[in-house]
Design a protein around this motif. Structure first.
Motif, PDB file in Angstrom:
ATOM      1  N   GLY A  85       0.831  -1.197   0.000  1.00  0.00           N
ATOM      2  CA  GLY A  85       0.000   0.000   0.000  1.00  0.00           C
ATOM      3  C   GLY A  85       0.861   1.241   0.000  1.00  0.00           C
ATOM      4  O   GLY A  85       1.796   1.377  -0.795  1.00  0.00           O
ATOM      5  N   LYS A  86       0.592   2.130   0.928  1.00  0.00           N
ATOM      6  CA  LYS A  86       1.335   3.392   1.021  1.00  0.00           C
ATOM      7  C   LYS A  86       2.470   3.329   2.035  1.00  0.00           C
ATOM      8  O   LYS A  86       3.101   4.344   2.313  1.00  0.00           O
ATOM      9  CB  LYS A  86       0.366   4.516   1.418  1.00  0.00           C
ATOM     10  CG  LYS A  86      -0.812   4.668   0.473  1.00  0.00           C
ATOM     11  CD  LYS A  86      -1.825   5.660   1.011  1.00  0.00           C
ATOM     12  CE  LYS A  86      -3.048   5.735   0.114  1.00  0.00           C
ATOM     13  NZ  LYS A  86      -4.078   6.670   0.632  1.00  0.00           N
ATOM     14  N   GLU A 102       6.254   5.779   6.680  1.00  0.00           N
ATOM     15  CA  GLU A 102       4.938   6.252   6.273  1.00  0.00           C
ATOM     16  C   GLU A 102       5.042   7.714   5.846  1.00  0.00           C
ATOM     17  O   GLU A 102       5.654   8.516   6.536  1.00  0.00           O
ATOM     18  CB  GLU A 102       3.933   6.095   7.417  1.00  0.00           C
ATOM     19  CG  GLU A 102       3.734   4.649   7.865  1.00  0.00           C
ATOM     20  CD  GLU A 102       2.767   4.549   9.024  1.00  0.00           C
ATOM     21  OE1 GLU A 102       2.377   5.609   9.548  1.00  0.00           O
ATOM     22  OE2 GLU A 102       2.401   3.424   9.404  1.00  0.00           O
ATOM     23  N   HIS A 104       3.855   8.427   2.117  1.00  0.00           N
ATOM     24  CA  HIS A 104       3.322   8.451   0.755  1.00  0.00           C
ATOM     25  C   HIS A 104       1.811   8.619   0.788  1.00  0.00           C
ATOM     26  O   HIS A 104       1.121   8.112   1.679  1.00  0.00           O
ATOM     27  CB  HIS A 104       3.689   7.163   0.017  1.00  0.00           C
ATOM     28  CG  HIS A 104       5.104   7.131  -0.463  1.00  0.00           C
ATOM     29  ND1 HIS A 104       5.526   7.801  -1.582  1.00  0.00           N
ATOM     30  CD2 HIS A 104       6.201   6.496   0.037  1.00  0.00           C
ATOM     31  CE1 HIS A 104       6.822   7.575  -1.770  1.00  0.00           C
ATOM     32  NE2 HIS A 104       7.259   6.790  -0.789  1.00  0.00           N
ATOM     33  N   GLN A 105       1.278   9.287  -0.226  1.00  0.00           N
ATOM     34  CA  GLN A 105      -0.160   9.467  -0.388  1.00  0.00           C
ATOM     35  C   GLN A 105      -0.740   8.529  -1.439  1.00  0.00           C
ATOM     36  O   GLN A 105      -1.946   8.561  -1.691  1.00  0.00           O
ATOM     37  CB  GLN A 105      -0.465  10.926  -0.777  1.00  0.00           C
ATOM     38  CG  GLN A 105       0.049  11.945   0.221  1.00  0.00           C
ATOM     39  CD  GLN A 105      -0.517  11.729   1.615  1.00  0.00           C
ATOM     40  OE1 GLN A 105      -1.722  11.512   1.778  1.00  0.00           O
ATOM     41  NE2 GLN A 105       0.351  11.800   2.629  1.00  0.00           N
ATOM     42  N   ALA A 106       0.107   7.709  -2.043  1.00  0.00           N
ATOM     43  CA  ALA A 106      -0.335   6.736  -3.047  1.00  0.00           C
ATOM     44  C   ALA A 106       0.463   5.455  -2.842  1.00  0.00           C
ATOM     45  O   ALA A 106       1.440   5.417  -2.086  1.00  0.00           O
ATOM     46  CB  ALA A 106      -0.147   7.280  -4.468  1.00  0.00           C
ATOM     47  N   ASP A 107       0.058   4.411  -3.523  1.00  0.00           N
ATOM     48  CA  ASP A 107       0.718   3.121  -3.372  1.00  0.00           C
ATOM     49  C   ASP A 107       2.142   3.170  -3.897  1.00  0.00           C
ATOM     50  O   ASP A 107       2.409   3.708  -4.979  1.00  0.00           O
ATOM     51  CB  ASP A 107      -0.066   2.035  -4.120  1.00  0.00           C
ATOM     52  CG  ASP A 107      -1.413   1.748  -3.472  1.00  0.00           C
ATOM     53  OD1 ASP A 107      -1.615   2.179  -2.329  1.00  0.00           O
ATOM     54  OD2 ASP A 107      -2.259   1.105  -4.122  1.00  0.00           O
ATOM     55  N   VAL A 108       3.049   2.563  -3.146  1.00  0.00           N
ATOM     56  CA  VAL A 108       4.464   2.516  -3.523  1.00  0.00           C
ATOM     57  C   VAL A 108       4.679   1.351  -4.481  1.00  0.00           C
ATOM     58  O   VAL A 108       4.190   0.244  -4.247  1.00  0.00           O
ATOM     59  CB  VAL A 108       5.348   2.365  -2.274  1.00  0.00           C
ATOM     60  CG1 VAL A 108       6.817   2.269  -2.654  1.00  0.00           C
ATOM     61  CG2 VAL A 108       5.104   3.526  -1.314  1.00  0.00           C
ATOM     62  N   ASP A 122       6.105   6.271  -5.502  1.00  0.00           N
ATOM     63  CA  ASP A 122       4.703   5.862  -5.519  1.00  0.00           C
ATOM     64  C   ASP A 122       4.084   6.121  -6.887  1.00  0.00           C
ATOM     65  O   ASP A 122       4.718   6.661  -7.794  1.00  0.00           O
ATOM     66  CB  ASP A 122       3.919   6.539  -4.399  1.00  0.00           C
ATOM     67  CG  ASP A 122       3.839   8.055  -4.536  1.00  0.00           C
ATOM     68  OD1 ASP A 122       3.901   8.565  -5.679  1.00  0.00           O
ATOM     69  OD2 ASP A 122       3.702   8.750  -3.513  1.00  0.00           O
ATOM     70  N   LYS A 123       2.836   5.740  -7.038  1.00  0.00           N
ATOM     71  CA  LYS A 123       2.166   5.816  -8.346  1.00  0.00           C
ATOM     72  C   LYS A 123       1.731   7.233  -8.702  1.00  0.00           C
ATOM     73  O   LYS A 123       1.276   7.468  -9.825  1.00  0.00           O
ATOM     74  CB  LYS A 123       0.966   4.873  -8.359  1.00  0.00           C
ATOM     75  CG  LYS A 123       1.378   3.401  -8.302  1.00  0.00           C
ATOM     76  CD  LYS A 123       0.201   2.465  -8.425  1.00  0.00           C
ATOM     77  CE  LYS A 123       0.669   1.022  -8.438  1.00  0.00           C
ATOM     78  NZ  LYS A 123      -0.459   0.061  -8.553  1.00  0.00           N
ATOM     79  N   GLU A 124       1.866   8.183  -7.788  1.00  0.00           N
ATOM     80  CA  GLU A 124       1.612   9.584  -8.104  1.00  0.00           C
ATOM     81  C   GLU A 124       2.903  10.322  -8.446  1.00  0.00           C
ATOM     82  O   GLU A 124       2.927  11.544  -8.458  1.00  0.00           O
ATOM     83  CB  GLU A 124       0.899  10.272  -6.936  1.00  0.00           C
ATOM     84  CG  GLU A 124      -0.547   9.815  -6.752  1.00  0.00           C
ATOM     85  CD  GLU A 124      -1.262  10.586  -5.652  1.00  0.00           C
ATOM     86  OE1 GLU A 124      -0.582  11.392  -4.963  1.00  0.00           O
ATOM     87  OE2 GLU A 124      -2.472  10.382  -5.485  1.00  0.00           O
TER      88      GLU A 124
END
Length: 869
Positions: A85-86, A102, A104-108, A122-124
């Motif tokens: 997840g994040k 911890e 990240h605001q998007a999945d790593v 992450d995906k962002e």
């Protein structure tokens, strides 16, 4: 709390471990242990990761499970990093989480260890550089998705503080993460970057593109040294040999590996079908001719380059099913091997002891010789997946012992467990075109015959040694509809079949004669015969289970529920316990030894073992309440559910079973024996013989310097006697008054004459040893200082014990000793005779009722042994 109190976990089964899970679609990570001088492989499996040694591919450790599936793996010298997840977690010793990152605001989806730092993407398109020890954010970089979407990251060797990023737009960027500066941007090659890999040469990196191109690029001079093109799709992985051979390996989405010579700039080898799915990761070990690959087909393979021609040879592997299993079943009576037929068409054996005993029996094929030449993937005559099978190990060393049915196929195949291959025979009836299917199969306990049931209603018998047809059941066919189950009893006397026509039929195995037909309330979906007890379980389409007794030829039980499996002793079938999993079970099998329940589930590749707690602890099998609501139990090897503390506490209290304390007497009508050992009462009549035998031959010698001991009162439970120093003026003449003192037992018998309460004297006798009991009964006689009334009180005590039917064995022993010692005194006194006659009446009454019950039980047992049901 009210809702939680109704939710329960299983009281019989607890998750033990998962079998057959080795790898998923994530690339593996290779680590080197300096102390052990050994390489290790780390692969992700769902919510945890496994660590294997390269030397034997033996599993070394399984990490603690994370709350979600692992999305990315990376490792350095000390830690293994896993993104879920994040969040990113760091594991020490391959098992325990020691750091959590911890922010990240998007999945790593990308990780790169970098010295004392960790880089995550992450995906962002946010890149964070973490300080490993403090878990603080060292640097945060944000990229624009439209212009630079990060798809790969690497650290070029000898480039201090430099990181190279690759994008889906095709361009590359070189950053200095210490100064947070973009140093250079490479325009790319008009195709998305999928892989970045350091080559053995300094300043040179390998770039894998989505177009199938491989670029060997010098980032110092921004110069492309060479290009290669693979026609199998995007490049999924790159690796370079470092043992003196200029070879590069490139993975593809179709499971092929291309081997390229960097000096001659040409393709020198193809390792086709290295995996049945995309190559997730490949790594050449440093300074060794070994290539490690893994893929989403649930396999890890080690290839060695020790032959001429450039292609690798498979050295060792760990492989499970690449598609979920259809059926699992324990093989032989040891309970150590589980046969599993998967949707990938393979039949495999998994060991519950160690993975080195796992083996694959291969993929079914109509032509084994052609299949070997063309390989399984290109075999045009390969058989569809196995839907059901039966096995017997009695003659496994002589001929095939496994018979399998294939999906939508009329031919049944035999398999040889010892040879780990498909067998010699294909069992096919000649009466049909190939427009029928096999529904059920069974192998006799002797291993000589196979019984095969078809969807047309026919049931055929074949010889396992020769493969010849040995008859069929019924003149035309056994059932008017599809046969849903068939089984043969333990002695090859009876065959039972169940069909969609709602009929259960019992046949003679040898003559094929129909003996009995029984109607079912609904069509059966499947059947299971417990051979030892002769009980047949039928799972019906109305979601009920019927138990059919083959001896009495009638239905003896009906349960509402789902499909089940017999326990090895035939006592458990269903719903003595219940637990819920988050994936529906496809097949279950109870170990013949009773220690494990194995299960396979929808959309899962593994086989899950549940340990039987009833073997080592007290388990309550009390009826489940009407509002019973089981909690979801996570499959073994995945993350256990983390309930609130309150839920756990309430659940523990609801499951806690108070230890059963048996009452002193179950029923007043039942004769109850004492719990005393036999040595306390059985030898009361032989005390004279025992004392004579144990009499010392020489008198005891007084020690010269006796040690000091506190005097104790003799008995089974020692008590310290009151001690007082003798005065000098005390007389040494024996006081005869001491001898006339009455014992506690004597006094309690006197008191009981008035109160009629004999619990205390009986309890006192229970605490005494045989010699003390003998002494107490002797002093009851008048010539020993006793009294006739006290002797009468003793007989009343025996009458009370017989009336209450408690301590029955003690009453017999005490009475026998009393009569032996005082028979003449009893005969001379009418009051004692009257009380003795009352005791005799009670004895005869008790023995008469006991003898009647014993005779009834013996008669029933004799009938059960000899009667022909």
């Amino acid at each position: 709390c009210s809702r939680a109190s109704k939710r329960h976990r299983s009281s019989i089964f607890s998750g033990f471990r998962a079998l057959g899970l080795y790898s998923n679609h994530l690339p593996h990570v290779v680590r080197f242990h300096k102390k052990h001088r050994e390489f290790y492989i780390v692969t992700a499996v769902g919510q945890c990761f496994h660590t294997y040694n390269v030397k034997k591919l033996g599993i070394v450790a399984v990490s603690n499970a994370l709350p979600a599936d692992i999305a990315c793996l990376a490792a350095d010298r000390m830690l293994v990093y896993a993104a879920h997840g994040k969040v990113v977690s760091a594991f020490a010793k391959n098992t325990q989480v020691v750091h959590t990152y911890e922010g990240h605001q998007a999945d790593v989806h990308l990780l790169l260890p970098f010295g004392d730092h960790l880089i995550s993407v992450d995906k962002e398109n946010v890149v964070i550089v973490w300080d490993v020890e403090s878990e603080d954010t060292y640097l945060r970089i944000s990229f624009d998705n439209a212009s630079f979407e990060v798809r790969a990251v690497m650290h070029p060797s000898t480039y201090l503080n430099k990181i190279l990023f690759g994008s889906s737009q095709g361009s590359l960027q070189l950053w200095n993460i210490k100064s947070n500066k973009l140093l250079y941007m490479f325009p790319g090659w008009a195709s998305a970057v999928t892989v970045l890999q350091q080559t053995p040469g300094v300043d040179v990196v390998g770039v894998g593109l989505a177009s199938g191109q491989i670029i060997i690029h010098n980032i110092k001079f921004n110069e492309t040294l060479m290009k290669f093109q693979q026609d199998w799709g995007p490049i999924t992985a790159l690796s370079f040999r470092t043992d003196g051979h200029p070879i590069m390996a490139a993975g593809s989405p179709v499971g092929h590996i291309g081997l390229w010579d960097l000096e001659e700039k040409k393709l020198v080898g193809q390792m086709r079908d290295a995996h049945t799915t995309a190559i997730a990761g490949l790594t050449f070990l440093h300074a060794e001719p070994l290539l490690i690959t893994n893929g989403a087909d649930n396999a890890i393979r080690v290839w060695i380059f020790d032959v001429a021609g450039g292609e690798g040879r498979l050295l060792r592997f760990r492989m499970g099913h690449s598609a979920p299993p259809n059926k699992i079943q324990h093989y032989n009576q040891s309970g150590q091997h589980i046969l599993s037929a998967g949707q990938d068409g393979t039949l495999q054996s998994f060991s519950v002891v160690h993975e080195r005993f796992n083996k694959s029996l291969g993929h079914g094929s109509l032509n084994k010789k052609k299949a070997k030449k063309k390989s399984v993937i290109h075999d045009t005559a390969k058989l569809p997946p196995i839907t059901t099978f039966a096995s017997e190990s009695a003659r496994q060393s002589d001929w095939d012992g496994i018979v399998a049915c294939h999906q939508g196929f009329l031919v049944a195949t035999t398999w040889n467990y010892q040879k780990s291959s498909m067998g010699a025979h294909k069992l096919e009836p000649e009466r049909f075109n190939k427009n029928r299917a096999l529904n059920a199969v069974d192998v006799t306990s002797c291993g000589n015959f196979a019984v095969i049931a078809l969807s047309s209603g026919h049931i055929d018998v074949y010889n396992m040694q020769s493969g010849l047809h040995r008859g069929q059941y019924g003149k035309d066919r056994a059932h008017s509809g599809p046969v849903r189950g068939v089984a043969v009893d333990a002695l090859n006397q009876l065959t039972v079949s169940a069909g969609a026509d709602k009929l259960v039929k019992i046949w003679k195995f040898t003559s094929k004669e129909l003996l009995h037909t029984d109607n079912l309330p609904a069509s059966p979906a499947s059947t299971l015969l417990h051979r030892d007890s002769g009980m047949l379980a039928l799972a019906l389409d109305d979601f009920t289970i019927s138990i059919f007794d083959m001896e009495t030829k009638r239905t003896v039980r009906r349960f509402s529920g789902q499909r089940g499996t017999f326990s090895p002793d035939g006592r458990w079938l269903h719903l003595v316990d219940c637990f819920l999993v988050d994936a529906a079970a496809v097949s279950i099998s109870f170990s013949p030894t009773g220690n494990f329940l194995a299960s396979s589930h929808v959309d899962t590749l593994g086989i899950y073992l549940w340990s039987n707690n009833a073997l080592c602890s007290l388990v309550s099998l009390r009826p489940l309440p009407a509002d019973y609501e089981p909690t979801v139990v996570m499959l073994p090897g995945t993350c256990p559910i983390k309930d609130d503390e309150e839920v756990e506490k309430v659940g523990a209290e609801s499951l806690e079973m108070s230890e059963y304390m048996s009452p002193a007497q179950l029923e007043k009508q039942l004769i109850t024996l004492s719990l005393l050992p036999d040595s306390r009462w059985k030898n009361l009549l032989q005390l004279d013989i025992i004392k004579k035998r144990n009499k010392p031959q020489e008198p005891p010698k007084v020690p010269k310097a006796a040690p000091f001991f506190i005097p104790t009162i003799p008995g089974l439970i020692p008590h310290y006697s009151p001690f007082s120093f003798p005065s000098l003026s005390q007389s040494k003449v024996v006081n005869l008054g001491v001898l006339a003192q009455k014992s506690r037992f004597y006094l309690q018998l006197e008191d009981a004459l008035d109160s009629n309460l004999y619990e205390d004297p009986v309890g006192l006798l229970k605490e005494m040893g045989p010699s003390a009991i003998d002494s107490e009964l002797r002093v009851l006689a008048p010539d020993m200082g006793g009294d006739i009334r006290v002797m009468q009180s003793f007989l009343k005590m025996i009458s009370t014990m017989l009336l209450l039917k408690r301590d029955f064995d003690l009453a017999q022993a005490y009475l026998a000793l009393f009569l032996k010692l005082h028979l003449r005194i009893i005969a001379d006194h009418p009051s004692l005779m009257e009380e003795a006659e009352r005791v005799q009446e009670l004895l005869e009454e008790t023995w008469t009722s006991t003898q009647t019950l014993l005779n009834q039980s013996m008669c029933l047992l004799s009938y059960i042994k000899s009667a022909l049901l």
